[in-house]
Scaffold this motif. Structure first.
Motif, mmCIF file in Angstrom:
data_model
loop_
_atom_site.group_PDB
_atom_site.id
_atom_site.type_symbol
_atom_site.label_atom_id
_atom_site.label_comp_id
_atom_site.label_asym_id
_atom_site.label_seq_id
_atom_site.Cartn_x
_atom_site.Cartn_y
_atom_site.Cartn_z
ATOM 1 N N GLN A 136 0.820 -1.203 0.000
ATOM 2 C CA GLN A 136 0.000 0.000 0.000
ATOM 3 C C GLN A 136 0.860 1.261 0.000
ATOM 4 O O GLN A 136 0.513 2.265 -0.633
ATOM 5 N N ALA A 140 0.812 4.086 -2.939
ATOM 6 C CA ALA A 140 0.656 5.519 -2.652
ATOM 7 C C ALA A 140 1.799 6.326 -3.266
ATOM 8 O O ALA A 140 1.581 7.411 -3.822
ATOM 9 N N SER A 214 -8.512 8.650 7.117
ATOM 10 C CA SER A 214 -7.184 8.706 6.500
ATOM 11 C C SER A 214 -7.119 9.695 5.343
ATOM 12 O O SER A 214 -6.032 10.072 4.902
ATOM 13 N N THR A 216 -8.081 8.880 2.354
ATOM 14 C CA THR A 216 -7.844 8.115 1.127
ATOM 15 C C THR A 216 -8.979 8.270 0.118
ATOM 16 O O THR A 216 -8.745 8.450 -1.079
ATOM 17 N N TYR A 219 -9.063 11.860 -1.418
ATOM 18 C CA TYR A 219 -7.930 12.071 -2.326
ATOM 19 C C TYR A 219 -8.155 11.339 -3.645
ATOM 20 O O TYR A 219 -7.821 11.856 -4.716
ATOM 21 N N THR A 239 -3.343 14.690 7.048
ATOM 22 C CA THR A 239 -3.190 13.308 6.596
ATOM 23 C C THR A 239 -1.711 13.047 6.339
ATOM 24 O O THR A 239 -0.906 13.975 6.281
ATOM 25 N N LEU A 241 -0.937 11.544 3.506
ATOM 26 C CA LEU A 241 -0.914 11.346 2.059
ATOM 27 C C LEU A 241 -0.204 12.500 1.365
ATOM 28 O O LEU A 241 -0.361 13.665 1.758
ATOM 29 N N THR A 364 -8.442 0.628 2.994
ATOM 30 C CA THR A 364 -8.231 0.824 1.553
ATOM 31 C C THR A 364 -9.479 0.545 0.728
ATOM 32 O O THR A 364 -9.484 0.809 -0.471
ATOM 33 N N LYS A 384 -11.063 1.885 -2.807
ATOM 34 C CA LYS A 384 -11.541 3.269 -2.758
ATOM 35 C C LYS A 384 -11.323 4.014 -4.077
ATOM 36 O O LYS A 384 -12.095 4.927 -4.406
ATOM 37 N N THR A 385 -10.313 3.625 -4.839
ATOM 38 C CA THR A 385 -10.147 4.228 -6.160
ATOM 39 C C THR A 385 -11.279 3.820 -7.086
ATOM 40 O O THR A 385 -11.766 4.626 -7.888
#
Length: 408
Positions: A136, A140, A214, A216, A219, A239, A241, A364, A384-385
């Motif tokens: 992961q 990222a 997070s 995620t 983003y 975050t 990220l 995730t 999540k994408t």
């Protein structure tokens, strides 16, 4: 067939049982009139043969970094820049790690390190490998560098385990490739505002109130809105990220700072309020609050934070055409989210169950229900994408089918 007639892809085939799907992908690309050159890794050659790749692509297959013949005809530098897009399929955990750390110990990694061509990867691996923090972190890192991902899907794999890690289907990979090659940007000219992450509400100089978000999901939405052509402002709470490429990022700490940043980003066409904003703040002490000898806890007076979603939804002068909120619930998810949409005045609510057992808050994956005026639509548990990709596609459809309102 649509798009340019001279489109070309360099396909890097890595080792893994899913490598056989690369053969179908080459066939489908050929049907679209897309030229395919192939780099086959040493591990990839254990699953598919150069002859099969060459037969389907009609092109030579490249395997050896140190082949003098290949270097005289097309060196690895030229190979890395001779196509419109580089696709790594399947992308193993090992390949993602080597890409993230900048290794160049074979032809595939050397090509990837030497290229300035856009890169799309289709991961495929065991679920535990995909979920491992090292993988992961590598994902990222690559995303922060602009590498695009399609998949992985969730399902049963060759190892007889079920979960995320399954290679996306060739149709989905083909669609992502065609989208990238043909430059389809359905939100070009649109302005979007996305909020993400938690807020930190200070108690004193060393303590704060927060939550487990997070950032995620927010983003991912911001990144895919930008890829779809939107001019994106991302307002992010604290975050870990990295800033996504290709957008304006405003970093804030508190809910009041987030509201001010959102207001400064108006007017816009689309607002996606994915941040987990704290409901309350405290009149913070100027010095660290100390324990008392009697052990009694300090009295903390909570005051409500501004309601960012409602403020954007009910703006008389600068309301975005489409306002989307998120509802993170632990019980009665649909009922609470439906009531929230009406109470806030937003157009859509993305509802999810963030009970600890789901692993969604800070994880995730996400499993959401999209709620609008017509009802509720449940989506399966996805990366999540993938959730972001579905949501952005729905946003693009809305923007093209609903009556236009001028943004000034």
């Amino acid at each position: 067939m649509t798009g340019r007639a001279d489109r070309s892809v360099l396909l890097i085939v890595c080792g893994g049982i899913a490598a056989y799907k690369a053969l179908d992908l080459i066939r489908r690309l050929g049907e679209q009139g897309i030229r395919v050159r192939t780099v086959l890794t040493e591990a990839g050659a254990r699953f598919v043969t150069p002859m099969a790749l060459q037969a389907l692509s009609g092109e030579r297959v490249f395997t050896d970094l140190f082949s003098l013949t290949d270097e005289s005809e097309m060196g690895h530098i030229a190979l890395s820049r001779a196509s419109d897009l580089i696709v790594v399929c399947p992308a193993t955990a090992n390949m993602l790690a080597r890409m993230a750390t900048g290794q160049a110990d074979d032809l595939a990694t050397t090509v990837l390190l030497a290229t300035d061509t856009p890169v799309l990867v289709a991961p495929a691996m065991n679920v535990r490998m995909w979920e491992h923090p090292a993988t992961q972190a590598n994902v990222a890192t690559l995303r922060a560098r602009g590498v695009e991902f399609v998949g992985p899907d969730t399902g049963r794999m060759a190892c007889n385990e079920t979960g995320p890690g399954r290679l996306a289907e060739p149709d989905a990979i083909l669609a992502a490739i065609v989208h990238r090659l043909d430059g389809e940007r359905p939100l070009a000219g649109r302005r979007a505002l996305v909020t993400a992450g938690p807020t930190h509400e200070p108690v004193d100089p060393v303590r704060y109130l927060a939550n487990r978000s997070s950032g995620t999901q927010g983003y991912a939405i911001a990144r895919l809105l930008a890829e779809a052509g939107a001019d994106v402002t991302l307002v992010s709470g604290p975050t870990t990220l990295p800033d996504p490429p290709g957008m304006h990022v405003i970093r804030i700490e508190t809910a009041r700072e987030m509201l001010a940043a959102c207001t400064s980003a108006l007017p816009c066409d689309i607002a996606v309020c994915a941040a987990a904003v704290a409901d309350w703040h405290i009149a913070a002490a100027t010095q660290k609050i100390k324990k008392t000898d009697d052990g009694r806890p300090p009295e903390l007076r909570l005051s409500p934070n501004p309601d960012i979603l409602a403020t954007l939804s009910r703006s008389a002068s600068a309301r975005p055409r489409l306002v989307i909120g998120f509802a993170a619930e632990t019980e009665h998810v649909i009922a609470h989210a439906t009531a929230k949409r009406l109470r806030k005045g937003c157009d859509w609510i993305v509802a999810n169950d963030v009970s600890p057992a789901t692993g969604i808050m800070g994880g995730t994956e996400n499993e959401v229900t999209l709620i609008d005026a017509s009802g509720a639509e449940h989506w399966p548990r996805l990366d999540k994408t993938q959730v972001a990709r579905r949501l952005v596609a729905r946003i693009a459809t809305f923007m093209h089918t609903q009556p236009e309102t001028e943004i000034t």
